[in-house]
Design a protein around this motif. Structure first.
Motif, PDB file in Angstrom:
ATOM      1  N   VAL A  36       0.855  -1.176   0.000  1.00 10.53           N
ATOM      2  CA  VAL A  36       0.000   0.000   0.000  1.00 10.53           C
ATOM      3  C   VAL A  36       0.894   1.231   0.000  1.00 10.53           C
ATOM      4  CG1 VAL A  36      -0.186  -0.041   2.521  1.00 10.53           C
ATOM      5  CG2 VAL A  36      -1.895   1.187   1.181  1.00 10.53           C
ATOM      6  N   ARG A  56      -6.711  -1.192  -5.642  1.00  9.84           N
ATOM      7  CA  ARG A  56      -7.744  -0.432  -4.952  1.00  9.84           C
ATOM      8  C   ARG A  56      -7.239   0.966  -4.605  1.00  9.84           C
ATOM      9  NH1 ARG A  56     -12.339  -2.132  -3.044  1.00  9.84           N
ATOM     10  NH2 ARG A  56     -11.725  -4.316  -3.283  1.00  9.84           N
ATOM     11  N   ARG A  57      -8.151   1.953  -4.691  1.00  5.77           N
ATOM     12  CA  ARG A  57      -7.870   3.328  -4.289  1.00  5.77           C
ATOM     13  C   ARG A  57      -8.744   3.653  -3.081  1.00  5.77           C
ATOM     14  NH1 ARG A  57      -5.886   6.571  -8.681  1.00  5.77           N
ATOM     15  NH2 ARG A  57      -7.051   8.359  -7.880  1.00  5.77           N
ATOM     16  N   ILE A  58      -8.113   4.161  -2.007  1.00  4.37           N
ATOM     17  CA  ILE A  58      -8.836   4.401  -0.763  1.00  4.37           C
ATOM     18  C   ILE A  58      -8.619   5.837  -0.319  1.00  4.37           C
ATOM     19  CG2 ILE A  58      -9.106   3.714   1.652  1.00  4.37           C
ATOM     20  CD1 ILE A  58      -7.964   0.976   0.863  1.00  4.37           C
ATOM     21  N   TRP A  92      -7.533  -0.012   8.395  1.00  4.70           N
ATOM     22  CA  TRP A  92      -8.225  -0.358   7.152  1.00  4.70           C
ATOM     23  C   TRP A  92      -8.046  -1.836   6.807  1.00  4.70           C
ATOM     24  CZ3 TRP A  92     -10.859   3.611   4.674  1.00  4.70           C
ATOM     25  CH2 TRP A  92     -10.493   4.922   5.015  1.00  4.70           C
ATOM     26  N   ALA A  94      -7.323  -3.948   3.566  1.00  2.00           N
ATOM     27  CA  ALA A  94      -6.861  -3.706   2.200  1.00  2.00           C
ATOM     28  C   ALA A  94      -7.695  -4.470   1.173  1.00  2.00           C
ATOM     29  CB  ALA A  94      -5.395  -4.111   2.070  1.00  2.00           C
ATOM     30  N   THR A  96     -11.088  -5.112   1.261  1.00  7.47           N
ATOM     31  CA  THR A  96     -12.378  -4.481   0.993  1.00  7.47           C
ATOM     32  C   THR A  96     -12.276  -2.965   0.815  1.00  7.47           C
ATOM     33  OG1 THR A  96     -12.851  -4.132   3.353  1.00  7.47           O
ATOM     34  CG2 THR A  96     -13.494  -6.258   2.384  1.00  7.47           C
ATOM     35  N   GLY A  97     -11.230  -2.370   1.387  1.00  5.37           N
ATOM     36  CA  GLY A  97     -11.091  -0.915   1.351  1.00  5.37           C
ATOM     37  C   GLY A  97     -11.919  -0.199   2.398  1.00  5.37           C
TER      38      GLY A  97
END
Length: 307
Positions: A36, A56-58, A92, A94, A96-97
């Motif tokens: 990440v 993924r973008r969070i 967080w 990672a 599921t976001g």
């Protein structure tokens, strides 16, 4: 961009390209095949280290987060709000976001976050001092006294039994269960903080000094110097990371970290074997590191060691 190396051989395995804001930090997740990154605008991105693809973008809707650390289980990571009035720490998932825990630090913005190698505890620091939290449910366990407002670097030992913090040229090691100061190490004159990490159980501390890396044994007070780089001057703010067993120590530095106006001071990344004291890998951005297209030089802003 973020780069992934094989620590023993120094071979570049993957480049994670991000077309946006500067990457402030990178952490390898517990699975070992994902990482990440956290950018200057507060965007966290999860990456596949085998393919180099973003998964993924969070974005945090609560505050702009600028502090990042990975937990060593369940592909979880922690972010914290820094340089704002928000005292928010978020754990967080990672995969599921989604946030698992949202924690409000009692005093001051979150400046630093460090996680114990086993993941049982993590510590945060702000202008109110150092706080030790239980990772499973986010419960505050202890506040460490004597460091309010001045802690510039932070580390936890395996199991979270020991906490270390630095203030200018002094490193203190506390017992996390009692809050008692166990030992102190004066790094040198000049009032400049040096980066450090606790190795394995916390009986040893690796510190990057003006003359290169040293390992301090907190039980005997013995200090062992590791093999110096060819250019051993302290050329900016060095970032450090260690393997969970304490064997490998990685470090990087760049003109960006020291706010230098040119790249003459050099950007580099190196890995040491703390058992033998040898430097097993050394990369310069101008030599064997892959350059980012369109940029004159490559800068190393953060380093992490996988599980």
């Amino acid at each position: 961009a973020a780069r992934v190396w094989d620590a023993p051989s120094g071979r570049l395995r993957q480049t994670l390209r991000h077309n946006g804001s500067f990457i402030l930090d990178v952490q390898v997740l517990s699975s070992g095949d994902r990482a990440v990154t956290l950018t200057l605008d507060g965007l966290a991105m999860v990456w596949d280290l085998n393919t180099g693809q973003a998964l993924r973008r969070i974005h945090s809707r609560v505050a702009r987060h600028r502090v990042l650390r990975a937990l060593p289980f369940g592909d979880r990571f922690i972010t914290g709000a820094s340089r704002t009035r928000a005292e928010i720490v978020v754990v967080w998932c990672a995969t599921t976001g989604f946030p698992l825990h949202v924690i409000r630090q009692p005093e001051g913005a979150v400046k630093l976050i460090e996680v114990s190698p086993c993941g049982a505890r993590f510590a945060t620091s702000g202008y109110g001092g150092i706080f030790v939290w239980r990772a499973a449910d986010g419960v505050l366990e202890r506040k460490m006294a004597g460091s309010a407002g001045s802690t510039s670097m932070l580390a936890l030992a395996r199991g979270g039994s020991r906490v270390a913090g630095s203030s200018q040229d002094l490193i203190r090691v506390w017992s996390a269960s009692t809050g008692r100061v166990l030992n102190r190490f004066v790094i040198g004159a000049g009032g400049v903080s040096r980066p450090f990490v606790l190795l394995a159980g916390g009986d040893r501390v690796a510190v990057y000094t003006t003359f290169g890396p040293v390992v301090w044994d907190t039980r005997s007070d013995e200090v062992r110097t590791l093999e110096a780089r060819e250019i051993s001057t302290y050329d900016g703010r060095v970032r450090l990371a260690a393997s969970a067993d304490g064997r490998f120590l990685a470090a990087c530095s760049s003109p960006w970290l020291s706010w230098a106006s040119t790249a003459d001071s050099g950007a580099w990344m190196a890995v040491w074997d703390t058992t033998s004291g040898r430097r097993v890998h050394d990369a310069s951005s101008l030599a064997d590191a892959e350059a980012i297209p369109g940029n004159e030089n490559t800068w190393f802003c953060s380093v992490a060691v996988g599980p």
